[in-house]
Design a protein around this motif. Structure first.
Motif, PDB file in Angstrom:
ATOM      1  N   GLN A 163      19.225  10.643 -10.803  1.00  0.00           N
ATOM      2  CA  GLN A 163      19.051   9.390 -10.268  1.00  0.00           C
ATOM      3  C   GLN A 163      18.342   8.047 -11.071  1.00  0.00           C
ATOM      4  O   GLN A 163      18.602   7.140 -10.836  1.00  0.00           O
ATOM      5  N   GLY A 164      16.551   8.474 -10.362  1.00  0.00           N
ATOM      6  CA  GLY A 164      15.750   7.247 -11.254  1.00  0.00           C
ATOM      7  C   GLY A 164      14.423   7.545 -11.167  1.00  0.00           C
ATOM      8  O   GLY A 164      14.228   8.973 -10.622  1.00  0.00           O
ATOM      9  N   TYR A 165      13.825   6.445 -10.059  1.00  0.00           N
ATOM     10  CA  TYR A 165      12.729   6.728  -9.877  1.00  0.00           C
ATOM     11  C   TYR A 165      11.846   6.188  -8.486  1.00  0.00           C
ATOM     12  O   TYR A 165      12.926   5.628  -8.098  1.00  0.00           O
ATOM     13  N   VAL A 166      11.404   6.497  -7.589  1.00  0.00           N
ATOM     14  CA  VAL A 166      10.963   6.206  -6.501  1.00  0.00           C
ATOM     15  C   VAL A 166       8.880   6.138  -6.515  1.00  0.00           C
ATOM     16  O   VAL A 166       8.852   7.261  -6.996  1.00  0.00           O
ATOM     17  N   LEU A 167       8.947   4.918  -6.290  1.00  0.00           N
ATOM     18  CA  LEU A 167       7.687   4.788  -5.601  1.00  0.00           C
ATOM     19  C   LEU A 167       7.269   5.018  -3.914  1.00  0.00           C
ATOM     20  O   LEU A 167       7.753   3.689  -2.999  1.00  0.00           O
ATOM     21  N   ARG A 168       6.831   5.802  -3.579  1.00  0.00           N
ATOM     22  CA  ARG A 168       6.327   6.712  -2.593  1.00  0.00           C
ATOM     23  C   ARG A 168       4.795   7.391  -2.488  1.00  0.00           C
ATOM     24  O   ARG A 168       4.961   7.981  -3.443  1.00  0.00           O
ATOM     25  N   GLY A 169       4.761   7.471  -0.982  1.00  0.00           N
ATOM     26  CA  GLY A 169       3.346   8.180  -1.107  1.00  0.00           C
ATOM     27  C   GLY A 169       3.546  10.114  -1.565  1.00  0.00           C
ATOM     28  O   GLY A 169       2.274  10.492  -1.427  1.00  0.00           O
ATOM     29  N   GLU A 170       4.164   9.780  -0.821  1.00  0.00           N
ATOM     30  CA  GLU A 170       4.618  12.293  -0.681  1.00  0.00           C
ATOM     31  C   GLU A 170       6.111  11.855  -1.902  1.00  0.00           C
ATOM     32  O   GLU A 170       6.889  11.454  -1.133  1.00  0.00           O
ATOM     33  N   ALA A 171       5.512  13.226  -2.397  1.00  0.00           N
ATOM     34  CA  ALA A 171       6.396  13.829  -3.282  1.00  0.00           C
ATOM     35  C   ALA A 171       8.120  14.036  -2.471  1.00  0.00           C
ATOM     36  O   ALA A 171       8.010  14.610  -0.993  1.00  0.00           O
ATOM     37  N   GLU A 223       0.750  -0.993  -0.213  1.00  0.00           N
ATOM     38  CA  GLU A 223      -0.255  -0.050  -0.445  1.00  0.00           C
ATOM     39  C   GLU A 223       0.838   1.038  -0.140  1.00  0.00           C
ATOM     40  O   GLU A 223       1.614   1.469   0.894  1.00  0.00           O
ATOM     41  N   VAL A 224       0.584   2.206  -1.388  1.00  0.00           N
ATOM     42  CA  VAL A 224       1.646   3.354  -1.246  1.00  0.00           C
ATOM     43  C   VAL A 224       0.859   4.579  -1.534  1.00  0.00           C
ATOM     44  O   VAL A 224       0.021   4.596  -2.709  1.00  0.00           O
ATOM     45  N   GLY A 225       0.344   5.446   0.213  1.00  0.00           N
ATOM     46  CA  GLY A 225      -0.709   6.298  -0.306  1.00  0.00           C
ATOM     47  C   GLY A 225      -2.184   4.779  -0.271  1.00  0.00           C
ATOM     48  O   GLY A 225      -2.873   4.746   0.713  1.00  0.00           O
ATOM     49  N   GLY A 226      -3.387   5.594  -1.659  1.00  0.00           N
ATOM     50  CA  GLY A 226      -4.146   5.424  -1.654  1.00  0.00           C
ATOM     51  C   GLY A 226      -4.381   4.079  -2.882  1.00  0.00           C
ATOM     52  O   GLY A 226      -4.649   3.092  -2.857  1.00  0.00           O
ATOM     53  N   LEU A 227      -3.072   4.011  -3.170  1.00  0.00           N
ATOM     54  CA  LEU A 227      -2.434   2.521  -4.022  1.00  0.00           C
ATOM     55  C   LEU A 227      -1.986   1.541  -3.170  1.00  0.00           C
ATOM     56  O   LEU A 227      -1.776   1.318  -2.634  1.00  0.00           O
ATOM     57  N   VAL A 228      -3.366   0.331  -3.677  1.00  0.00           N
ATOM     58  CA  VAL A 228      -3.000  -0.638  -3.724  1.00  0.00           C
ATOM     59  C   VAL A 228      -2.917  -1.878  -4.063  1.00  0.00           C
ATOM     60  O   VAL A 228      -3.430  -1.824  -5.167  1.00  0.00           O
ATOM     61  N   ILE A 229      -1.566  -2.654  -4.219  1.00  0.00           N
ATOM     62  CA  ILE A 229      -0.943  -3.767  -5.384  1.00  0.00           C
ATOM     63  C   ILE A 229      -1.059  -5.254  -4.509  1.00  0.00           C
ATOM     64  O   ILE A 229      -0.506  -5.072  -3.231  1.00  0.00           O
ATOM     65  N   ASP A 230      -1.787  -5.732  -5.128  1.00  0.00           N
ATOM     66  CA  ASP A 230      -2.324  -7.410  -4.954  1.00  0.00           C
ATOM     67  C   ASP A 230      -0.926  -7.897  -5.290  1.00  0.00           C
ATOM     68  O   ASP A 230      -1.095  -8.451  -7.197  1.00  0.00           O
TER      69      ASP A 230
END
Length: 226
Positions: A218-226, A132-139
């Motif tokens: 640098q690249g990319y990151v998955l997180r709930g806040e910028a 879960e990242v913020g409102g994103l839920v990854i099954d």
């Protein structure tokens, strides 16, 4: 992607002001939710919907929650989370003794109820691990992403990309790392990552705030806040 079958939740609560927000919160967490205002038709609903878990109010018109719990236990091993306005030890012991899995005392925070439901489903083996990242839920095992309670339609490549970011959430990964993990090489066509990240980001942001961020140089990151 194969379409997973999310856990099925039945909510039995007579107060609409509680039932509707509970339904919404559970649906937003990725569950399939049905509800009843009381115990009328419970047996037929169980036969039809075969819920994996029941959120059951204790104080109901007609048959109360304790009586319905006994009905459920005769028919099913589904998880049961009981809702009660009374924080008495005797009531909790009675429910747990009759086969309830957990108790939540009113008033409660919706996030707590969702967490309790998820924990019971996990203990009974009826749910999949999720990120879960913020409102994103990854099954992760089911191969599905939901954002803001809505399924996000992804191609196989987009799913692999999202899954890689999810497994490295809150960590910056380079384009070369992404190329190697998702496409199997790290030297050619770095713009391939840019194009696919852009498409994935657009699909996600159609349902909520940005969670997939670019870290310049640098690249990319998955997180709930910028």
């Amino acid at each position: 992607m194969d379409e997973p079958t999310p856990p099925r939740i039945l909510v039995i609560e007579d107060a609409e002001a509680i039932r509707v927000p509970v339904e919404s919160a559970l649906a937003g967490a990725g569950f399939t939710v049905r509800s009843l205002p009381d115990g009328t038709g419970l047996e037929a609903e169980f036969a039809r919907a075969r819920p994996d878990l029941v959120v059951l109010d204790v104080m109901l018109p007609g048959r109360d929650g304790f009586e319905l719990l006994r009905v459920i236990r005769r028919a099913s091993a589904a998880g049961v989370v009981m809702l009660t306005a009374r924080d008495g030890v005797e009531d909790r012991l009675r429910g747990l003794g009759d086969g309830a899995d957990d108790y939540v005392v009113k008033p409660f925070v919706l996030a707590e109820l969702v967490a309790r439901v998820t924990a019971v489903l996990r203990r009974t083996g009826r749910t999949r691990p999720a990120v879960e990242v913020g409102g994103l839920v990854i099954d992760v095992e089911g191969g599905r992403a939901r954002y803001g309670g809505t399924d996000v339609e992804l191609t196989a490549t987009e799913w692999k990309l999202l899954l890689y970011f999810a497994r490295h959430r809150d960590r910056v990964v380079s384009k070369t790392q992404v190329l190697t993990a998702v496409w199997g090489y790290g030297e050619l066509a770095p713009n391939l990552v840019e194009v696919n990240v852009s498409t994935l980001r657009r699909k996600l942001e159609a349902h909520g705030p940005r969670v997939l961020h670019t870290v310049r140089g640098q690249g990319y990151v998955l997180r709930g806040e910028a």
